[in-house]
Write an enzyme that holds these catalytic residues in place. Structure first.
Site, PDB file in Angstrom:
ATOM      1  N   SER A   1      -3.896 -15.323   1.290  1.00 54.76           N
ATOM      2  CA  SER A   1      -3.592 -14.403   2.384  1.00 54.76           C
ATOM      3  C   SER A   1      -2.413 -14.935   3.187  1.00 54.76           C
ATOM      4  CB  SER A   1      -4.814 -14.234   3.291  1.00 54.76           C
ATOM      5  OG  SER A   1      -4.424 -13.514   4.438  1.00 54.76           O
TER       6      SER A   1
ATOM      7  N   HIS B   1      -2.123 -11.485  -0.906  1.00 51.67           N
ATOM      8  CA  HIS B   1      -2.866 -10.594  -0.011  1.00 51.67           C
ATOM      9  C   HIS B   1      -2.092 -10.444   1.297  1.00 51.67           C
ATOM     10  CE1 HIS B   1      -6.602  -8.723   1.451  1.00 51.67           C
ATOM     11  NE2 HIS B   1      -6.398  -9.377   2.589  1.00 51.67           N
TER      12      HIS B   1
ATOM     13  N   ASP C   1      -1.944  -8.726   4.960  1.00 53.92           N
ATOM     14  CA  ASP C   1      -2.777  -8.123   5.994  1.00 53.92           C
ATOM     15  C   ASP C   1      -1.937  -7.380   7.022  1.00 53.92           C
ATOM     16  OD1 ASP C   1      -5.543  -9.064   5.415  1.00 53.92           O
ATOM     17  OD2 ASP C   1      -4.584 -11.029   5.564  1.00 53.92           O
TER      18      ASP C   1
ATOM     19  N   MET D   1      -1.901  -5.185  10.305  1.00 55.78           N
ATOM     20  CA  MET D   1      -2.795  -4.903  11.442  1.00 55.78           C
ATOM     21  C   MET D   1      -2.038  -4.136  12.518  1.00 55.78           C
ATOM     22  SD  MET D   1      -4.552  -8.597  11.969  1.00 55.78           S
ATOM     23  CE  MET D   1      -5.267  -9.538  10.621  1.00 55.78           C
TER      24      MET D   1
ATOM     25  N   HIS E   1      -3.665  -5.026   2.467  1.00 53.10           N
ATOM     26  CA  HIS E   1      -4.916  -4.711   3.169  1.00 53.10           C
ATOM     27  C   HIS E   1      -4.559  -4.068   4.506  1.00 53.10           C
ATOM     28  CE1 HIS E   1      -8.735  -6.629   5.221  1.00 53.10           C
ATOM     29  NE2 HIS E   1      -8.790  -5.318   5.179  1.00 53.10           N
TER      30      HIS E   1
ATOM     31  N   MET F   1      -5.332  -2.771   7.845  1.00 54.93           N
ATOM     32  CA  MET F   1      -6.316  -2.738   8.938  1.00 54.93           C
ATOM     33  C   MET F   1      -5.709  -1.905  10.056  1.00 54.93           C
ATOM     34  SD  MET F   1      -7.572  -6.659   8.721  1.00 54.93           S
ATOM     35  CE  MET F   1      -6.173  -7.115   7.716  1.00 54.93           C
TER      36      MET F   1
ATOM     37  N   MET G   1     -15.710  -7.057   3.172  1.00 53.66           N
ATOM     38  CA  MET G   1     -15.290  -7.979   4.234  1.00 53.66           C
ATOM     39  C   MET G   1     -16.422  -8.966   4.491  1.00 53.66           C
ATOM     40  SD  MET G   1     -12.189  -7.282   5.062  1.00 53.66           S
ATOM     41  CE  MET G   1     -12.098  -8.520   6.374  1.00 53.66           C
TER      42      MET G   1
ATOM     43  N   PHE H   1      -8.780 -11.440  12.233  1.00 51.97           N
ATOM     44  CA  PHE H   1      -8.315 -12.813  12.437  1.00 51.97           C
ATOM     45  C   PHE H   1      -8.620 -13.669  11.219  1.00 51.97           C
ATOM     46  CE2 PHE H   1      -9.652 -10.912  16.402  1.00 51.97           C
ATOM     47  CZ  PHE H   1      -8.527 -11.086  17.206  1.00 51.97           C
TER      48      PHE H   1
ATOM     49  N   ASP I   1     -13.082 -11.185   1.383  1.00 57.22           N
ATOM     50  CA  ASP I   1     -12.018 -11.570   2.316  1.00 57.22           C
ATOM     51  C   ASP I   1     -12.647 -12.071   3.615  1.00 57.22           C
ATOM     52  OD1 ASP I   1      -9.641 -11.811   3.715  1.00 57.22           O
ATOM     53  OD2 ASP I   1      -9.271  -9.651   3.840  1.00 57.22           O
ATOM     54  N   GLY I   2     -12.387 -13.351   3.900  1.00 58.12           N
ATOM     55  CA  GLY I   2     -12.847 -13.919   5.162  1.00 58.12           C
ATOM     56  C   GLY I   2     -13.765 -15.108   4.944  1.00 58.12           C
ATOM     57  N   GLY I   3     -13.319 -16.261   5.406  1.00 57.68           N
ATOM     58  CA  GLY I   3     -14.171 -17.456   5.337  1.00 57.68           C
ATOM     59  C   GLY I   3     -14.378 -18.000   3.929  1.00 57.68           C
TER      60      GLY I   3
ATOM     61  N   SER J   1      -6.813 -19.485   5.593  1.00 54.80           N
ATOM     62  CA  SER J   1      -6.707 -20.804   6.233  1.00 54.80           C
ATOM     63  C   SER J   1      -7.136 -21.941   5.313  1.00 54.80           C
ATOM     64  CB  SER J   1      -7.483 -20.827   7.548  1.00 54.80           C
ATOM     65  OG  SER J   1      -8.737 -20.250   7.378  1.00 54.80           O
TER      66      SER J   1
END
Ligand code: DX5
Ligand code: ZN
Length: 211
Positions: free
Chosen positions: A10, A35, A37, A39, A68, A70, A139, A145, A173-175, A196
């Site tokens: 990402s 990816h 993002d 927003m 993606h 958002m 998600m 974030f 997606d996420g964590g 991250s």
């Protein structure tokens, strides 16, 4: 489950002062997707980047551009995102009043269709559209974030979707990190977004640890 595992770094977590190098780095170390993002500060409480940035980096990469969106009412942006060089365009089921129309609009530009579901949105929402969708984005955090903690309850959602459709691409997606990646793969996900976790340290080792 024997679908090939795809890693999708990402870009949100990259160093924006050297986007081109960051992209070439993940590409040369085996990532398949990038990816992206987008927003709008409305659907999510944050602003990122849009079509002009995507079209500038498109010239420097052969990765699959996985956008993606958002954004509220994504139909407004789909033409620009398609023209900027997206390969897959994902919209949130919660962000459009006429999801099926939005899906058809993405298809009209010859792009692959992704539909994202927030953690609280049930799979039933897309039950009757699954045949027209290439990829479902489950998600695993609330969108907006990078750097948030993985929501464990989403594992059951991934399993439920995989049992409904053995072939559809399931993106998470996420964590996502070296630990949660194992759980989502066992549950049936095959496209792993990582921000991250991946953009810290050794990119090659990080990409390999997710597979
Ligand atoms: C969050 C974005 C993600 C984000 C993931 O709303 O959709 O793609 O970059 O970041 P990590 O991997 O740090 O959770
Ligand atoms: Zn994302």
């Amino acid at each position: 489950m024997s679908k090939k595992i795809i890693v999708a770094p990402s870009l949100l977590a990259a160093d924006f002062s050297k986007l081109r190098e960051e992209i070439q780095e993940v590409e040369s170390h085996g990532a398949e997707y990038l990816h992206l993002d987008v927003m709008d500060g409305n659907f999510v409480p944050n602003i990122s980047f849009g079509a002009p940035v995507i079209s500038s980096i498109r010239k420097h990469s052969n990765l699959v551009f996985d956008v993606h969106l958002m954004v509220e009412n994504p139909d407004r942006f789909i033409k620009d995102i398609a023209d900027a060089g997206a390969d897959v365009i994902t919209v949130h089921a919660e962000a459009t009043k006429h999801l099926n129309r939005t899906i058809q609009l993405i298809k009209s530009y010859g792009k692959k269709v992704g539909v994202a579901l927030n953690p609280s949105t049930p799979l039933d929402f897309i039950k009757y559209d699954l045949k027209d969708i290439d990829m479902v984005l489950i998600m695993t955090v609330n969108p907006g974030f990078g750097g948030q903690a993985f929501i464990e309850g989403m594992l059951q959602k991934i399993k439920d979707l995989r049992s409904i459709d053995p072939n559809i691409d399931i993106q998470v997606d996420g964590g996502i990190n070296d630990k949660t990646s194992k759980l989502v793969k066992e549950a049936g996900a095959n496209i792993l977004v990582a921000g991250s976790y991946l953009f810290k340290g050794d990119y090659k080792q990080k990409i390999e640890s997710l597979r």
